[in-house]
Design a protein around this motif. Structure first.
Motif, mmCIF file in Angstrom:
data_model
loop_
_atom_site.group_PDB
_atom_site.id
_atom_site.type_symbol
_atom_site.label_atom_id
_atom_site.label_comp_id
_atom_site.label_asym_id
_atom_site.label_seq_id
_atom_site.Cartn_x
_atom_site.Cartn_y
_atom_site.Cartn_z
ATOM 1 N N ILE A 1 0.531 -24.150 35.225
ATOM 2 C CA ILE A 1 0.220 -22.950 35.987
ATOM 3 C C ILE A 1 1.373 -21.963 35.836
ATOM 4 C CG2 ILE A 1 -0.203 -22.032 38.300
ATOM 5 C CD1 ILE A 1 -1.407 -24.793 38.978
ATOM 6 N N VAL A 2 1.046 -20.730 35.523
ATOM 7 C CA VAL A 2 2.040 -19.674 35.391
ATOM 8 C C VAL A 2 1.934 -18.801 36.639
ATOM 9 C CG1 VAL A 2 2.790 -17.712 34.008
ATOM 10 C CG2 VAL A 2 1.802 -19.715 32.891
ATOM 11 N N THR A 3 3.068 -18.605 37.331
ATOM 12 C CA THR A 3 3.026 -17.852 38.574
ATOM 13 C C THR A 3 4.371 -17.205 38.884
ATOM 14 O OG1 THR A 3 2.598 -18.004 40.962
ATOM 15 C CG2 THR A 3 3.582 -19.932 39.920
ATOM 16 N N SER A 4 4.325 -16.109 39.628
ATOM 17 C CA SER A 4 5.537 -15.490 40.162
ATOM 18 C C SER A 4 5.850 -16.038 41.544
ATOM 19 C CB SER A 4 5.347 -13.974 40.257
ATOM 20 O OG SER A 4 5.147 -13.436 38.985
ATOM 21 N N PHE A 5 4.959 -16.885 42.062
ATOM 22 C CA PHE A 5 5.091 -17.435 43.405
ATOM 23 C C PHE A 5 5.005 -18.967 43.374
ATOM 24 C CE2 PHE A 5 3.575 -13.126 43.923
ATOM 25 C CZ PHE A 5 4.334 -12.658 44.972
ATOM 26 N N PRO A 6 5.994 -19.649 42.779
ATOM 27 C CA PRO A 6 5.903 -21.109 42.663
ATOM 28 C C PRO A 6 5.854 -21.841 44.006
ATOM 29 C CG PRO A 6 8.068 -20.326 41.974
ATOM 30 C CD PRO A 6 7.210 -19.120 42.172
ATOM 31 N N THR A 7 6.570 -21.349 45.009
ATOM 32 C CA THR A 7 6.568 -22.016 46.307
ATOM 33 C C THR A 7 5.199 -21.936 46.959
ATOM 34 O OG1 THR A 7 8.908 -21.498 46.592
ATOM 35 C CG2 THR A 7 7.691 -22.080 48.580
ATOM 36 N N LEU A 8 4.608 -20.754 46.980
ATOM 37 C CA LEU A 8 3.280 -20.595 47.572
ATOM 38 C C LEU A 8 2.221 -21.334 46.764
ATOM 39 C CD1 LEU A 8 3.380 -16.836 48.670
ATOM 40 C CD2 LEU A 8 3.650 -18.872 50.081
ATOM 41 N N THR A 9 2.381 -21.376 45.450
ATOM 42 C CA THR A 9 1.428 -22.095 44.605
ATOM 43 C C THR A 9 1.448 -23.581 44.917
ATOM 44 O OG1 THR A 9 1.679 -20.452 42.861
ATOM 45 C CG2 THR A 9 0.775 -22.598 42.225
ATOM 46 N N LYS A 10 2.635 -24.147 45.113
ATOM 47 C CA LYS A 10 2.741 -25.579 45.464
ATOM 48 C C LYS A 10 2.058 -25.869 46.788
ATOM 49 C CE LYS A 10 6.934 -26.410 42.859
ATOM 50 N NZ LYS A 10 8.392 -26.534 42.912
ATOM 51 N N LYS A 11 2.113 -24.935 47.724
ATOM 52 C CA LYS A 11 1.456 -25.126 49.021
ATOM 53 C C LYS A 11 -0.070 -25.198 48.866
ATOM 54 C CE LYS A 11 4.926 -23.000 51.997
ATOM 55 N NZ LYS A 11 5.195 -21.878 52.935
ATOM 56 N N VAL A 12 -0.613 -24.391 47.951
ATOM 57 C CA VAL A 12 -2.055 -24.349 47.737
ATOM 58 C C VAL A 12 -2.541 -25.592 46.989
ATOM 59 C CG1 VAL A 12 -3.911 -23.122 46.543
ATOM 60 C CG2 VAL A 12 -2.179 -21.848 47.797
ATOM 61 N N LEU A 13 -1.748 -26.021 46.024
ATOM 62 C CA LEU A 13 -2.144 -27.168 45.224
ATOM 63 C C LEU A 13 -1.536 -28.397 45.835
ATOM 64 C CD1 LEU A 13 -1.740 -25.676 41.666
ATOM 65 C CD2 LEU A 13 -3.806 -25.890 42.995
#
Length: 134
Positions: A122-134
């Motif tokens: 996953i490519v993202t500018s928001f790794p912390t928020l992405t981890k929360k979702v996944l």
């Protein structure tokens, strides 16, 4: 007093240095009667009739500066605060600068649920928020 000699008794107010938030915040400050002069290419400005110094920073850094006590108050998006895990007090919502984070995938991938992305790159500018979702 020049911007090089900031009064230590002044409130340091962090403002986004560019972009949509910059435009909204500076318009809000102008409407509130806050007057300051910002020299070109200088990211600090002394307010005219208030004991306040404006510090212009990237919006993504403001919550860190506030959380670490380097500035007294600042305006940035709640998405940035949450992404940075900044320990700050959320004083007020200003009613502008809304952000919507979206998950996108190629149509050919046939991904229809965010859970289908678990374990994928996953490519993202928001790794912390992405981890929360996944």
């Amino acid at each position: 007093m020049s911007a090089n000699t900031v009064n230590p008794d002044h409130c340091l107010f962090a403002v986004p240095k560019k972009g949509r938030l910059y435009e909204k915040v500076t318009a809000m400050l102008k409407g509130a009667g806050v007057e300051y002069h910002r020299e070109p290419r200088l990211d600090i400005a002394i307010c005219k009739d208030l004991p306040m110094t404006m510090v212009f920073l990237p919006a993504s850094d403001i919550s860190k500066y506030v959380g670490e006590g380097n500035v007294d108050i600042g305006v940035t998006g709640i998405d940035i605060v949450e992404e940075n895990c900044s320990e700050v007090e959320r004083v007020m919502d200003l009613g502008f600068g809304a952000c919507r984070l979206c998950v996108q995938a190629p149509v050919a991938s046939q991904i229809t649920d965010v859970k289908d992305l678990a374990g994928k790159r996953i490519v993202t500018s928001f790794p912390t928020l992405t981890k929360k979702v996944l």
